[in-house]
Design an enzyme around this catalytic site. Structure first.
Site, PDB file in Angstrom:
ATOM      1  N   TYR A  86       0.834  -1.202   0.000  1.00 27.24           N
ATOM      2  CA  TYR A  86       0.000   0.000   0.000  1.00 27.24           C
ATOM      3  C   TYR A  86       0.868   1.251   0.000  1.00 27.24           C
ATOM      4  CZ  TYR A  86       1.089   0.578   4.946  1.00 27.24           C
ATOM      5  OH  TYR A  86       1.756   0.768   6.128  1.00 27.24           O
ATOM      6  N   CYS A  87       0.232   2.365  -0.341  1.00 27.60           N
ATOM      7  CA  CYS A  87       0.857   3.688  -0.256  1.00 27.60           C
ATOM      8  C   CYS A  87      -0.208   4.631   0.303  1.00 27.60           C
ATOM      9  CB  CYS A  87       1.387   4.131  -1.622  1.00 27.60           C
ATOM     10  SG  CYS A  87       0.126   4.295  -2.894  1.00 27.60           S
ATOM     11  N   ALA A  88      -0.207   5.880  -0.105  1.00 27.38           N
ATOM     12  CA  ALA A  88      -1.201   6.825   0.402  1.00 27.38           C
ATOM     13  C   ALA A  88      -2.570   6.602  -0.240  1.00 27.38           C
ATOM     14  CB  ALA A  88      -0.731   8.263   0.183  1.00 27.38           C
TER      15      ALA A  88
END
Length: 130
Positions: A86-88
Site C-alpha cells: 500500500y501507499c497513500a
C-alpha cells in the site's frame, strides 16, 4: 509474416495475463480480511519517511518507492510470501506491484485507495517498528 505477428501477440498476452494473475487489487475490507487470515506475509508500505511517521498498517515494513534503492531493497524480501502492499492512495503501490510481479513475487495484493481508504474505514494504524 502474419503467423509471426500472431505469435508475438500471443506471447505478450500470456506475459501480461500471468503478471495480472500475480497482482490482485483489493478494497479495504477484502485487503484487511485476507491480511488478517494470512499468517506468513509481508506488509509493505512504499511511502516516504515523512508519510510513514504519521502511522503504518500493523506489521508493516517500509521501502520508499521513490527512494534510490527501491528495487535492490526488494531483493531482501522472500518472493514466496504473499505481499500486502500500500501507499497513500494507491498509485505508487500499483506501480510497485508491477515491479514485484516482474521480480517473481508469487502473490501481490494492492490496497485500493491506500492508507487513506484504510483510515477512512476506521481501521487502526501503528508506529513503524525499525
Amino acid at each position: 509474416m502474419k503467423n509471426i505477428w500472431l505469435s508475438f501477440v500471443m506471447i505478450i498476452s500470456i506475459v501480461a495475463c500471468s503478471e495480472a494473475q500475480q497482482i490482485k487489487r483489493l478494497n479495504v475490507k477484502e485487503f484487511k480480511e485476507l491480511m488478517d487470515k494470512t499468517p506468513n506475509k509481508i506488509v509493505l508500505d512504499v511511502r516516504t519517511d515523512g508519510e510513514v511517521a504519521q502511522g503504518v498498517l500493523p506489521q508493516a515494513t517500509q521501502i520508499d518507492y521513490n527512494g534510490g534503492n527501491f528495487e535492490s531493497q526488494l531483493e531482501k524480501l522472500d518472493k514466496n510470501k504473499p505481499v500486502f502492499i500500500y501507499c497513500a492512495v494507491g498509485g505508487r503501490s500499483g506501480s510497485a506491484s508491477g515491479i514485484l510481479a516482474k521480480k517473481g513475487f508469487k502473490q501481490v495484493y494492492n490496497l485500493e485507495g491506500g492508507i487513506n481508504a484504510w483510515r477512512a474505514s476506521g481501521f487502526p494504524t501503528t508506529g513503524l517498528k525499525r
